[in-house]
Design a protein around this motif. Sequence first.
Motif, short mmCIF file in Angstrom:
data_model
loop_
_atom_site.label_atom_id
_atom_site.label_comp_id
_atom_site.label_asym_id
_atom_site.label_seq_id
_atom_site.Cartn_x
_atom_site.Cartn_y
_atom_site.Cartn_z
N UNK A 8 0.92 -1.42 -0.01
CA UNK A 8 -0.17 -0.03 0.09
C UNK A 8 0.83 1.28 -0.12
N UNK A 9 2.07 1.34 0.91
CA UNK A 9 2.78 2.26 1.11
C UNK A 9 3.58 2.63 -0.34
N UNK A 10 3.84 1.68 -1.13
CA UNK A 10 4.74 1.55 -2.24
C UNK A 10 3.83 2.30 -3.31
N UNK A 15 2.44 7.01 -6.63
CA UNK A 15 1.51 8.12 -7.25
C UNK A 15 1.93 9.53 -7.10
N UNK A 16 3.07 9.69 -6.58
CA UNK A 16 3.70 11.19 -6.49
C UNK A 16 4.55 11.39 -7.75
N UNK A 17 4.28 12.83 -8.15
CA UNK A 17 4.98 12.93 -9.48
C UNK A 17 6.56 12.70 -9.45
N UNK A 21 7.89 3.05 -10.07
CA UNK A 21 7.94 1.77 -9.28
C UNK A 21 8.81 1.74 -8.53
N UNK A 22 10.09 1.67 -9.05
CA UNK A 22 11.44 1.20 -8.47
C UNK A 22 11.65 2.25 -7.39
N UNK A 23 11.31 3.88 -7.56
CA UNK A 23 11.97 4.87 -6.69
C UNK A 23 10.90 4.57 -5.58
N UNK A 24 9.64 4.37 -5.67
CA UNK A 24 8.70 3.98 -4.78
C UNK A 24 9.08 2.86 -3.63
N UNK A 25 9.66 1.83 -4.25
CA UNK A 25 10.11 0.75 -3.52
C UNK A 25 11.32 1.10 -2.53
N UNK A 26 12.26 2.24 -3.35
CA UNK A 26 13.29 2.32 -2.46
C UNK A 26 13.06 3.17 -1.43
N UNK A 27 12.25 4.22 -1.55
CA UNK A 27 11.51 5.02 -0.65
C UNK A 27 10.84 4.55 0.70
N UNK A 28 9.80 3.32 0.21
CA UNK A 28 9.52 2.85 1.03
C UNK A 28 10.23 1.83 2.15
N UNK A 29 11.19 1.35 1.47
CA UNK A 29 12.41 0.36 2.41
C UNK A 29 13.13 1.50 3.29
N UNK A 30 13.45 2.55 2.67
CA UNK A 30 14.16 3.57 3.31
C UNK A 30 13.27 3.91 4.48
N UNK A 31 12.04 4.13 4.62
CA UNK A 31 11.02 4.70 5.63
C UNK A 31 11.03 3.21 6.52
N UNK A 32 11.09 2.15 6.10
CA UNK A 32 10.84 0.96 7.04
C UNK A 32 12.26 0.86 7.79
#
Lengths: 199, 242
Positions: A8-10, A15-17, A21-32
């Motif tokens: 859900x987080x990814x 959806x951000x400008x 998908x790859x960047x979203x995954x990287x940010x999600x795991x950084x936040x985790x």
Amino acid sequence: MYEGVVQDLIDELGRLPGVGPKSAQRIAFHLLAADADDVRRLVAALTEVKEKVRFCTVCGNVAQQEQCRICLDPRRDPSVLCVVEEPKDVVAIERTREFRGRYHVLGGAISPIEGVGPDDLRVRELMTRLADDTVQEIILATDPNLEGEATATYLARMIKPMGLRVTRLASGLPVGGDLEYADEVTLGRAFEGRRLLDV
Amino acid sequence: MSLYRDEGVVLRTQKLGEADRIVTLLTRNNGRVRAVGKGVRRTTSRFGARLEPFMHVDCQFATGRTLDIVTQAETIAPYGMSITDDYGRYTAGTAMLETAERLTAEEREPAVQQYLLLVGALRTLAGAAHDPGLVLDAYLLRGLSVAGFAPSFADCVRCDAQGPHRLFSVQAGGMVCGSCRPSGTVAPSADTVALLAALLSGDWPAADSSQPRTRREASGITAAFLQWHLERGLRSLGLVER
């Protein structure tokens, strides 16, 4: 695919400008992996920005109150109004420290191909602001691209009959560039707007 | 990475990432091409205004996996400058660009006739010799003709009965006689039919001498005819200032 909330987080980040998908995954795991306090601060900032920030009722700029700090500042010259497309253009002009007047944010530019006409912008609000005799000069600072030029042409045509001084930001050669790489339109504009060297 | 060179007209641009743009061009030899203009939104970009809509340019492209990349661009004619100087010309020109994009549905399918027609129409529009609304309607009628939807403003489109006829049918594609009359026909004035025929054939003296009321009726019929064949309305057509 990841499980439940991680996916859900990814999806939400994706959806951000400019976030793929790859960047979203990287940010999600950084936040985790990040410290819980850092994440809480981010959440608080996101919530706060949505709750507190609104658009200035006078100029359309982002504001934390009914009016933005520029419209509330009595030291700003109310007789000069600078018309820009987006709130980020206000920030760009403020960085120059050259302009001491006030702003009007249109919320975009006229782009018929995208279905955006004058009625979709804050043109009516601009005309209402010009109705009293406070404003004496309008500076049209829309982007120097095709939509921006057309918007400036449209506004100039609307404002000129009101007897106000209408000016357009100069366009020409960028500082730090080479003349040989300038295109014909830019070079033509630079010639049109050439100035006298008083030395 | 293979390179190719072609001349074309910029139809549309879309922002991409931090400072790039996806540029859609109608080219002479390769039809409609979508390519990335790297860093074109920066004020120091070497492309400058060359990849703005209405620009007629000579470009070099590098073939990419999904989108090509514009590697070089030289101006052939900067129509954008004189078109944006007048709001009526700008709105009419934008409707032309959107029509050209819609009439060339397939990417990379050569459409030389559409390309030449668009270049001619933009040159006429930028020259400001005729009313922008008339230039637009002439372009729309001729663009549809090139695409295979030529309207007939003389003989009956159903039975070939010799004209002039009084009724126009959008669905049938032109004037119809009384006995062929399908449902949903309109009865434009004789002046309007003459103006439409003049616009289609390029008879500018006749078109320029038309009355505003006749022009309004002719543009309504042209818009309905265009919409019928494109199946979806043009977003820019409703914003054209006449």
